[in-house]
Motif scaffolding. Structure first.
Motif, PDB file in Angstrom:
ATOM      1  N   LEU A  45      37.582  37.635  42.584  1.00  0.00           N
ATOM      2  CA  LEU A  45      36.761  36.692  43.564  1.00  0.00           C
ATOM      3  C   LEU A  45      36.406  35.602  42.703  1.00  0.00           C
ATOM      4  CD1 LEU A  45      35.281  38.131  46.217  1.00  0.00           C
ATOM      5  CD2 LEU A  45      37.044  36.957  46.694  1.00  0.00           C
ATOM      6  N   THR A  46      35.918  34.253  42.327  1.00  0.00           N
ATOM      7  CA  THR A  46      35.965  33.475  41.396  1.00  0.00           C
ATOM      8  C   THR A  46      34.698  32.737  41.765  1.00  0.00           C
ATOM      9  OG1 THR A  46      37.518  33.458  39.808  1.00  0.00           O
ATOM     10  CG2 THR A  46      36.105  31.868  39.291  1.00  0.00           C
ATOM     11  N   PHE A  47      33.635  32.383  41.487  1.00  0.00           N
ATOM     12  CA  PHE A  47      32.186  31.779  41.824  1.00  0.00           C
ATOM     13  C   PHE A  47      32.134  30.931  40.352  1.00  0.00           C
ATOM     14  CE2 PHE A  47      31.887  36.065  43.141  1.00  0.00           C
ATOM     15  CZ  PHE A  47      31.945  35.710  45.156  1.00  0.00           C
ATOM     16  N   ILE A  48      31.664  29.491  41.194  1.00  0.00           N
ATOM     17  CA  ILE A  48      31.525  28.214  40.379  1.00  0.00           C
ATOM     18  C   ILE A  48      29.895  27.817  40.499  1.00  0.00           C
ATOM     19  CG2 ILE A  48      33.724  28.211  40.186  1.00  0.00           C
ATOM     20  CD1 ILE A  48      33.132  25.943  41.949  1.00  0.00           C
ATOM     21  N   SER A  49      29.855  26.981  39.760  1.00  0.00           N
ATOM     22  CA  SER A  49      28.305  26.104  39.653  1.00  0.00           C
ATOM     23  C   SER A  49      27.746  25.616  41.706  1.00  0.00           C
ATOM     24  CB  SER A  49      28.266  24.484  38.490  1.00  0.00           C
ATOM     25  OG  SER A  49      27.413  24.440  39.019  1.00  0.00           O
ATOM     26  N   GLY A  50      26.858  26.448  41.462  1.00  0.00           N
ATOM     27  CA  GLY A  50      26.526  25.928  42.811  1.00  0.00           C
ATOM     28  C   GLY A  50      26.608  26.978  43.666  1.00  0.00           C
ATOM     29  N   ASP A  51      27.463  28.003  43.587  1.00  0.00           N
ATOM     30  CA  ASP A  51      27.164  29.226  44.639  1.00  0.00           C
ATOM     31  C   ASP A  51      26.001  30.445  44.389  1.00  0.00           C
ATOM     32  OD1 ASP A  51      29.825  27.965  45.436  1.00  0.00           O
ATOM     33  OD2 ASP A  51      31.352  29.909  44.517  1.00  0.00           O
TER      34      ASP A  51
END
Length: 266
Positions: A45-51
């Motif tokens: 899974l990939t998480f980005i800015s704000g997550d």
């Protein structure tokens, strides 16, 4: 990495930062910039800015922290100790969800309260002295209150305290063999003592854990190099080897040629 007790910040401009571990406590992570890739078993899974993501305790995972578009990877993490959780959920209701979901990563819904919580922590990392213990306790309490307010389902993870029970050994090892972990950790995560783990492993796989893990990891590496055309530097750690020289030696011993010698038509 700057650390303030149970609250810490990661700020790296390296191309990639890879880390693999099993944490004995839940961790709440908020990403300010960059990307966080979490891999467990065959899932990524990939998480980005704000997550904001809740990483459950006793979860075997590999993290890859990457800068994006010239910005560093930057996140703030809060470790949530059991003593705080037990006290917090003593007089609160805990949601019921499927057992498997309790060990899965959970994205906490975006909310102004979350943004305020993590934003308020940033100035502390400009301090030279340690964050006071009393203030850490306040911030952990605030974090738990915010999570319970914005996402009640998280209580199913944070409000239960069982240790890993004995699970299907074959299924777990087939899903997690690519993780570089000591046997005592595999034993713990499958709900066994080390002695019982080795005995059950022999009964299930008719092999020792060390030999079986090596064969499985090299087989996966061969597939990634030959079929997926991955680069050697991107493969050896992803299949559970600590360094490229050990990987190359074991690979040649298994297949008769080094990783760099795999021909296109093989």
């Amino acid at each position: 990495m700057k650390e303030k007790g149970k609250v810490f910040m990661t700020n790296t401009r390296q191309h990639k930062y890879t880390w693999e571990n099993v944490q004995p406590r839940h961790i709440l992570v908020h990403i300010f910039s960059g990307e966080l890739a979490l891999s467990y078993g065959k899932t990524s899974l990939t998480f980005i800015s704000g997550d904001t993501v809740l990483i459950p305790r006793n979860k075997l995972f590999r993290t890859v922290k990457s800068p994006v578009n010239g910005e560093p990877f930057k996140c703030v993490s809060i470790i949530l100790p059991d003593q705080h959780l037990r006290k917090f959920y003593l007089d609160r209701s805990v949601m019921e969800i499927e057992e498997e979901s309790k060990s899965s990563y959970k994205v906490i819904k975006p909310h102004p309260l979350l943004a305020s919580l993590f934003g308020s922590l940033l100035p502390y990392f400009d301090m030279l002295e340690e964050l006071p213990t009393e203030l850490i306790a306040i911030k952990i309490q605030e974090a738990l209150t915010v999570i319970d307010t914005v996402d009640k389902l998280a209580s199913a993870i944070l409000g239960t305290f069982e240790q890993p029970g004995k699970i299907d050994l074959e299924k777990y090892m087939e899903e997690h063999f690519m993780h570089n972990l000591q046997l005592d950790k595999f034993a713990f995560l499958t709900g066994r003592s080390l002695t019982t783990f080795k005995r059950d492993f022999k009964n299930v796989f008719q092999s020792t854990p060390g030999k079986w893990l090596t064969i499985k990891r090299l087989g996966l590496a061969h597939h990634k190099l030959l079929i997926e055309r991955k680069k050697i530097n991107d493969v050896y750690m992803s299949v559970g080897f600590e360094n490229i020289s050990h990987f190359s030696f074991a690979f040649k011993k298994r297949f008769g040629y080094t990783p760099s010698e795999i021909p296109l038509n093989r």
